[in-house]
Design a protein around this motif. Structure first.
Motif, PDB file in Angstrom:
ATOM      1  N   TYR A  94     -10.198  -9.912 -29.536  1.00  0.00           N
ATOM      2  CA  TYR A  94     -10.014 -11.351 -29.720  1.00  0.00           C
ATOM      3  C   TYR A  94     -10.777 -12.120 -28.638  1.00  0.00           C
ATOM      4  O   TYR A  94     -10.639 -11.828 -27.453  1.00  0.00           O
ATOM      5  N   TYR A  95     -11.554 -13.100 -29.093  1.00  0.00           N
ATOM      6  CA  TYR A  95     -12.390 -13.897 -28.209  1.00  0.00           C
ATOM      7  C   TYR A  95     -11.966 -15.360 -28.241  1.00  0.00           C
ATOM      8  O   TYR A  95     -11.687 -15.917 -29.306  1.00  0.00           O
ATOM      9  N   CYS A  96     -11.983 -15.958 -27.074  1.00  0.00           N
ATOM     10  CA  CYS A  96     -11.776 -17.389 -26.934  1.00  0.00           C
ATOM     11  C   CYS A  96     -13.149 -18.044 -26.828  1.00  0.00           C
ATOM     12  O   CYS A  96     -14.072 -17.461 -26.241  1.00  0.00           O
ATOM     13  N   ALA A  97     -13.279 -19.242 -27.393  1.00  0.00           N
ATOM     14  CA  ALA A  97     -14.558 -19.931 -27.347  1.00  0.00           C
ATOM     15  C   ALA A  97     -14.352 -21.432 -27.213  1.00  0.00           C
ATOM     16  O   ALA A  97     -13.399 -21.993 -27.766  1.00  0.00           O
ATOM     17  N   ALA A  98     -15.263 -22.077 -26.479  1.00  0.00           N
ATOM     18  CA  ALA A  98     -15.243 -23.520 -26.306  1.00  0.00           C
ATOM     19  C   ALA A  98     -16.338 -24.148 -27.158  1.00  0.00           C
ATOM     20  O   ALA A  98     -17.505 -23.737 -27.068  1.00  0.00           O
ATOM     21  N   HIS A  99     -15.949 -25.115 -27.971  1.00  0.00           N
ATOM     22  CA  HIS A  99     -16.939 -25.825 -28.790  1.00  0.00           C
ATOM     23  C   HIS A  99     -17.744 -26.756 -27.895  1.00  0.00           C
ATOM     24  O   HIS A  99     -17.265 -27.213 -26.858  1.00  0.00           O
ATOM     25  N   ARG A 100     -18.960 -27.065 -28.345  1.00  0.00           N
ATOM     26  CA  ARG A 100     -19.819 -27.933 -27.536  1.00  0.00           C
ATOM     27  C   ARG A 100     -19.378 -29.386 -27.578  1.00  0.00           C
ATOM     28  O   ARG A 100     -19.864 -30.208 -26.801  1.00  0.00           O
ATOM     29  N   SER A 101     -18.446 -29.715 -28.497  1.00  0.00           N
ATOM     30  CA  SER A 101     -17.894 -31.070 -28.557  1.00  0.00           C
ATOM     31  C   SER A 101     -16.432 -30.958 -28.960  1.00  0.00           C
ATOM     32  O   SER A 101     -15.809 -29.915 -28.767  1.00  0.00           O
ATOM     33  N   ASN A 102     -15.892 -32.024 -29.516  1.00  0.00           N
ATOM     34  CA  ASN A 102     -14.503 -31.979 -29.952  1.00  0.00           C
ATOM     35  C   ASN A 102     -14.370 -31.694 -31.438  1.00  0.00           C
ATOM     36  O   ASN A 102     -13.317 -31.880 -32.022  1.00  0.00           O
TER      37      ASN A 102
END
Length: 124
Positions: A94-102
């Motif tokens: 399982y990977y967590c990821a941050a989007h480049r915006s909202n």
């Protein structure tokens, strides 16, 4: 660039629960949508869940809807994935990821920061 570190994975029996955590450092993620993805052995990485910075918009994949809950505490720069009623087919990294915006999306290429992943294994 934000650094993401997942934790909380492990071995659990079918029907059990786990809570994954994703802690961000380097910059705040309080204005970014965040997502969880997973990759099972021999399969491509797939979308699991995502939510907007304020939590007002949440998406789940059909395979986890009703069993998994994504949440976040912006003051702690942390995102969670509560996983209940686990099935053997939930076994994956399982990977967590941050989007480049909202923007809350299921599209992996729109997430520009990724953690190293945490293994979840569900035995039958």
């Amino acid at each position: 660039q934000v650094q993401l570190v997942e934790s909380g994975g492990g071995l659990v029996q079918a029907g059990g629960s786990l809570r994954l955590s994703c802690v961000a450092s380097g910059r705040t993620i309080s204005r970014n949508a965040m997502g969880w993805f997973r990759q099972a052995p021999g399969k491509e990485r797939e979308f699991v869940a995502a939510l907007s910075w304020g939590g007002a918009t949440i998406y789940y994949s059909d395979s986890v809807k009703g069993r998994f809950t994504i949440s976040r505490v912006n003051a702690k720069n942390t995102v969670y994935l509560q996983m209940n009623s686990l099935k053997p087919e939930d076994t994956a990294v399982y990977y967590c990821a941050a989007h480049r915006s909202n923007m809350v999306t299921t599209t992996q290429s729109e997430y520009d920061s990724w953690g190293q992943g945490t293994q979840v294994t569900v035995s039958s």
